[in-house]
Design a protein around this motif. Structure first.
Motif, PDB file in Angstrom:
ATOM      1  N   HIS A  34      18.099 -25.850 -40.044  1.00  0.00           N
ATOM      2  CA  HIS A  34      16.808 -25.598 -39.359  1.00  0.00           C
ATOM      3  C   HIS A  34      16.903 -26.203 -37.924  1.00  0.00           C
ATOM      4  O   HIS A  34      16.601 -25.389 -37.046  1.00  0.00           O
ATOM      5  CB  HIS A  34      15.451 -26.047 -40.038  1.00  0.00           C
ATOM      6  N   GLU A  37      19.290 -24.039 -36.093  1.00  0.00           N
ATOM      7  CA  GLU A  37      18.617 -22.651 -35.734  1.00  0.00           C
ATOM      8  C   GLU A  37      17.861 -22.975 -34.262  1.00  0.00           C
ATOM      9  O   GLU A  37      17.775 -22.028 -33.304  1.00  0.00           O
ATOM     10  CB  GLU A  37      17.852 -22.235 -36.886  1.00  0.00           C
ATOM     11  N   LEU A  72      22.217 -17.626 -35.385  1.00  0.00           N
ATOM     12  CA  LEU A  72      20.639 -17.091 -35.640  1.00  0.00           C
ATOM     13  C   LEU A  72      20.800 -16.173 -36.792  1.00  0.00           C
ATOM     14  O   LEU A  72      19.830 -16.150 -37.693  1.00  0.00           O
ATOM     15  CB  LEU A  72      19.971 -16.578 -34.426  1.00  0.00           C
ATOM     16  N   LEU A  75      21.503 -17.802 -40.071  1.00  0.00           N
ATOM     17  CA  LEU A  75      20.410 -18.576 -40.624  1.00  0.00           C
ATOM     18  C   LEU A  75      19.183 -17.781 -40.854  1.00  0.00           C
ATOM     19  O   LEU A  75      18.583 -18.156 -41.837  1.00  0.00           O
ATOM     20  CB  LEU A  75      20.005 -19.654 -39.360  1.00  0.00           C
ATOM     21  N   ARG A  76      19.024 -16.715 -40.270  1.00  0.00           N
ATOM     22  CA  ARG A  76      18.052 -15.492 -40.733  1.00  0.00           C
ATOM     23  C   ARG A  76      18.434 -15.303 -42.154  1.00  0.00           C
ATOM     24  O   ARG A  76      17.520 -15.104 -43.037  1.00  0.00           O
ATOM     25  CB  ARG A  76      17.925 -14.793 -39.675  1.00  0.00           C
ATOM     26  N   GLU A  79      17.307 -17.558 -44.369  1.00  0.00           N
ATOM     27  CA  GLU A  79      15.776 -17.651 -44.765  1.00  0.00           C
ATOM     28  C   GLU A  79      15.008 -16.514 -45.398  1.00  0.00           C
ATOM     29  O   GLU A  79      14.328 -16.457 -46.239  1.00  0.00           O
ATOM     30  CB  GLU A  79      15.292 -17.693 -43.094  1.00  0.00           C
TER      31      GLU A  79
END
Length: 115
Positions: A34, A37, A72, A75-76, A79
């Motif tokens: 996190h 990110e 990004l 990491l998306r 998520e």
């Protein structure tokens, strides 16, 4: 991973510890990712996105922008799969803890007492 001890190395409550605890490792990894990110977004927004058009064609700048966007996007993906620091923390807290009496070898209320 510490190769000589075969244990992970994580930060818990401000201290680094060697552990193979899955929940602590997931929480530490998700918190660090996190943070990564946020750093990648900040680097792109504050440093690379505002370069003049001629600089945007520079190969090094193009590579840096692509790397930020790839970080990004990865990491998306995590998520979207439900993996977040909050989810990892909830998992770590949801585990029932053993009684401190039984953990210390004491007899619990349901066991036979002294004669």
């Amino acid at each position: 991973m510490r190769a000589n001890k075969k244990t992970g190395f994580v930060l818990v409550h401000g201290r680094y510890i060697a552990t193979n605890n899955v929940d602590m490792s997931k929480l530490y990894a998700s918190l660090r990712l996190h943070s990564l990110e946020k750093q990648a977004a900040r680097i792109h927004k504050c440093c690379l996105a505002h370069l003049p058009p001629e600089a945007q064609n520079d190969l090094a700048v193009m590579l840096l922008v692509k790397t930020c966007k790839d970080v990004l996007a990865a990491l998306r993906f995590l998520e979207d799969a439900g993996f977040s620091p909050q989810a990892a923390a909830q998992t770590a807290q949801a585990k029932p803890k053993a009684s401190t009496a039984s953990g210390r070898g004491r007899k619990t209320s349901g066991s036979a007492g002294r004669s």
